[in-house]
Structure formats: C-alpha cells, structure tokens
Enzyme design. Sequence first.
Site, PDB file in Angstrom:
ATOM      1  N   GLU A 152      72.381  39.518 -33.932  1.00 36.48           N
ATOM      2  CA  GLU A 152      73.616  40.137 -34.393  1.00 36.48           C
ATOM      3  C   GLU A 152      74.608  39.114 -34.893  1.00 36.48           C
ATOM      4  OE1 GLU A 152      75.540  41.718 -30.560  1.00 36.48           O
ATOM      5  OE2 GLU A 152      73.394  41.601 -30.282  1.00 36.48           O
TER       6      GLU A 152
ATOM      7  N   CYS B 225      78.465  38.577 -27.468  1.00 35.53           N
ATOM      8  CA  CYS B 225      77.110  38.061 -27.612  1.00 35.53           C
ATOM      9  C   CYS B 225      75.993  38.966 -27.116  1.00 35.53           C
ATOM     10  CB  CYS B 225      77.011  36.836 -26.708  1.00 35.53           C
ATOM     11  SG  CYS B 225      77.273  35.338 -27.505  1.00 35.53           S
TER      12      CYS B 225
HETATM   13  N1  SAH Z   1      75.142  29.214 -26.320  1.00 38.91           N
HETATM   14  C1  SAH Z   1      76.457  28.856 -26.782  1.00 38.91           C
HETATM   15  C2  SAH Z   1      77.030  29.948 -27.666  1.00 38.91           C
HETATM   16  C3  SAH Z   1      77.242  31.186 -26.908  1.00 38.91           C
HETATM   17  S1  SAH Z   1      78.376  32.393 -27.305  1.00 38.91           S
HETATM   18  C4  SAH Z   1      77.361  28.601 -25.604  1.00 38.91           C
HETATM   19  O1  SAH Z   1      76.946  28.820 -24.485  1.00 38.91           O
HETATM   20  O2  SAH Z   1      78.473  28.139 -25.816  1.00 38.91           O
HETATM   21  C5  SAH Z   1      79.965  31.835 -27.337  1.00 38.91           C
HETATM   22  C6  SAH Z   1      80.798  32.043 -26.084  1.00 38.91           C
HETATM   23  O3  SAH Z   1      80.836  33.390 -25.607  1.00 38.91           O
HETATM   24  C7  SAH Z   1      80.329  31.182 -24.927  1.00 38.91           C
HETATM   25  O4  SAH Z   1      81.432  30.518 -24.381  1.00 38.91           O
HETATM   26  C8  SAH Z   1      79.790  32.221 -23.975  1.00 38.91           C
HETATM   27  O5  SAH Z   1      79.789  31.719 -22.669  1.00 38.91           O
HETATM   28  C9  SAH Z   1      80.732  33.373 -24.203  1.00 38.91           C
HETATM   29  N2  SAH Z   1      80.257  34.681 -23.745  1.00 38.91           N
HETATM   30  C10 SAH Z   1      78.999  35.140 -23.683  1.00 38.91           C
HETATM   31  N3  SAH Z   1      78.965  36.396 -23.200  1.00 38.91           N
HETATM   32  C11 SAH Z   1      80.241  36.746 -22.958  1.00 38.91           C
HETATM   33  C12 SAH Z   1      80.858  37.921 -22.457  1.00 38.91           C
HETATM   34  N4  SAH Z   1      80.152  38.975 -22.102  1.00 38.91           N
HETATM   35  N5  SAH Z   1      82.210  37.934 -22.354  1.00 38.91           N
HETATM   36  C13 SAH Z   1      82.939  36.851 -22.721  1.00 38.91           C
HETATM   37  N6  SAH Z   1      82.410  35.724 -23.199  1.00 38.91           N
HETATM   38  C14 SAH Z   1      81.079  35.647 -23.317  1.00 38.91           C
END
Ligand code: SAH
Length: 353
Positions: free
Chosen positions: A89, A340
């Site tokens: 996505e 995400c």
């Molecule tokens: N793998 C990378 C990119 C991930 S997504 C990383 O870990 O940084 C980007 C951000 O969204 C990351 O900080 C991740 O921890 C956060 N994230 C993922 N799921 C989330 C959710 N349900 N609510 C809030 N932030 C979230």
Amino acid sequence: MKKIIQDLSYNELQELTLALGEKKFRAKQLYEGLTQGKTISNITSLSKAFKEKLLETYEDETVRIKETYVSADGTEKYLFEYADGNLVEGVLMKYKYGYTQCVSTQVGCRMGCKFCASTLNGLVRNLTAGEILSQILTVNALHKNDVLGQGKEARAVTNVVLMGSGEPLDNYDETLKFLRNVTAEGGVCISARNISLSTCGLVPKMYALADEGIPLNLTVSLHATDDISRARTMPVAKAYKIADILKACEYYFKKTGRRYYFEYTLIEGENCDEEHAKALIELLKGKPCHVNLIRLNEVKERDLKALGDKQAYRFLGLLEKGGLSATLRRQIGVDIGGACGQLRANYIEKNNL
Ligand code: SAH
C-alpha cells in the site's frame, strides 16, 4: 515473473536499447515514457517490433493501482498490485507545498513490531528498485494535472517518505538503487533533501547509508527510552541497542551534515508517562535531532491503545520544556486505514486471500 524495466537507470536503458539493435535516441523515448508512468506497450513513439522485443524479457505493467481510498481530509491511500499478484500500500498526503508520497519497500516485513500491521504475516518478498519507483510513477501519472514546478521539473509528487510497509534497510541494495534512480536528473528527479528514510534501527546498514553520501532525511523509529522496554514492542531492540543507534545517528550527522529524526509513537501505559519524557530528554538533549511524536493507529489484531489528545500535547510540552525540538504529527487519513499495512491486511482478510 519477468524482469522489471524500471529497475534500469538511463545508462542501462541505453545499453539495452543498443543491444537490441535500436538507435540511441530510442532509449531517451523509452526513458521518458517510463518516467511518465506509461507501460511499455503504451509508449507510442516506439516501434511495435522494439516493444515486442522488450516485452519478451520485461513486465509490461509493473504495478497497478487496484483500489483507491480518499479520506475526508484529501489524503489518498492506494492498494498496489504487482505482476505476481502481491499487494502493498501507499499513501499520498497533500500539502500546500506539494504532495508527499509514502512508499513501501517490501511486501510484508520481518521486523515484528507489535503495533504494526505490516508485519502481521511476516515478510513475503523484497520489492525491486523499479517496483518501488513504479509506485511513484503510477501516482504521478494519476495526478498529472496537479503538477507543481516548471518544465522538466514539473511533477505532482515532490516529497517521498519510505514509511510504507517493509524495512528499507532490510532491503538495502534495492532501496539504494531506488534512491539513485528517483533522484536522477532527467527522471522523476526528486531531490534527496525531500526524501525521508525511516528505519527501525539496523545499525550496520545505517553506517553504510551514511557512507553513500545521499543527503536524505534519516529517521529512526525509537518508540521507547531504554532497550528492555523497546524490546517489548520492537524485537529488533534485542539485536541493536539504543546507544549504538545514537552513535550511528551521530556518524550520519558527521558524514552528511544533516540533522536526524526520531519517530516516537505514543502508546498508552507503555511509553508516554512523565518519566518517559524525562528519559527521552536525557537521551537526546543537545543532539542535532528532531522528535516526531506519532499517534498510534490502533491495529485490531494488537492490544495496544492510543494516547488521548490532551495527554499527547502534554507529553509534547514536556519534551519542549526539556529543550528538545519536537512536534506532534497531525493525524491524517485515519478513516482510510492510514497506518502501515492496515489496508493490505484488511483486504487480504476481506477476500480470504
Ligand atoms: N520499517 C521502517 C518504516 C516503517 S513505517 C521503520 O520501522 O521505521 C514508519 C513509522 O510508522 C515507523 O516509525 C513505525 O514504527 C510507525 N508505525 C507502524 N505502525 C504504526 C501504527 N499502527 N501506529 C502508529 N505508528 C506506526
């Protein structure tokens, strides 16, 4: 699956074109067509014979938008489908200065963060550089009437964040190639300064990235102030300590001169009491960094709760009082499964895939 033509740089496309017995200028037409988000068969300036030769080896439609959701606030969310049927996505956020697209680097993810929906079924496969780039090419084509900038610089998507599904540094080589191709002049040509790469903190790869000399914005998902608590929500904390992450960030700053960022998702009862604010200040005070506080998007498969608005602002206030540069991210696109992996997870569940 056939090969992905968007993996190739302009020079590589030139070599390919010559190898197939075509004149050099055809490579330029091919590159321009692909940059405009066209499939090979839709590039009208090329001969049928040349296109047929290309299609023996390369996918015609690298990615397509399978579903689009538009939020009340204008944010768009896409479900992309690759040639092998895999889904990822992406999100498009519209700001006054331009459009920011959030791209995915892997189908699924193997980092296992407890709050994240991308990792629910583990890693399916890495995306290639061209598959990542094609997310942007497709969205640019979709929004070709919302162009900002002039002439060759004109494009809808001006900023890119690698914050979709996947851990970009776990797919290092393809992510790097993507970064080189997306910033290349003559292509979509997005300035590295307008690109943010988010990592859960794969320390050796953070050093490698610093040595590449690409002036992008490095963002680390911190989400905790000590290693033991961090390991509760982020298994990667067992492999890499916060202290080592901070050292890698400092190296990044030394090499690139660019300040770095931390993401800190506020999870009620987990990481956002006054003591956590104090610990965070202790950890980051005086460093050339900025903290982005994120509201948790609750994932139904996970039993974690978002912090209320008032307390979120209170936490922000504490950090600011302690001398940190911090902001609380405006929550956008919640009504369309903005976080995400939520959209893909919902889609797979709904369709019994
Ligand atoms: N793998 C990378 C990119 C991930 S997504 C990383 O870990 O940084 C980007 C951000 O969204 C990351 O900080 C991740 O921890 C956060 N994230 C993922 N799921 C989330 C959710 N349900 N609510 C809030 N932030 C979230």
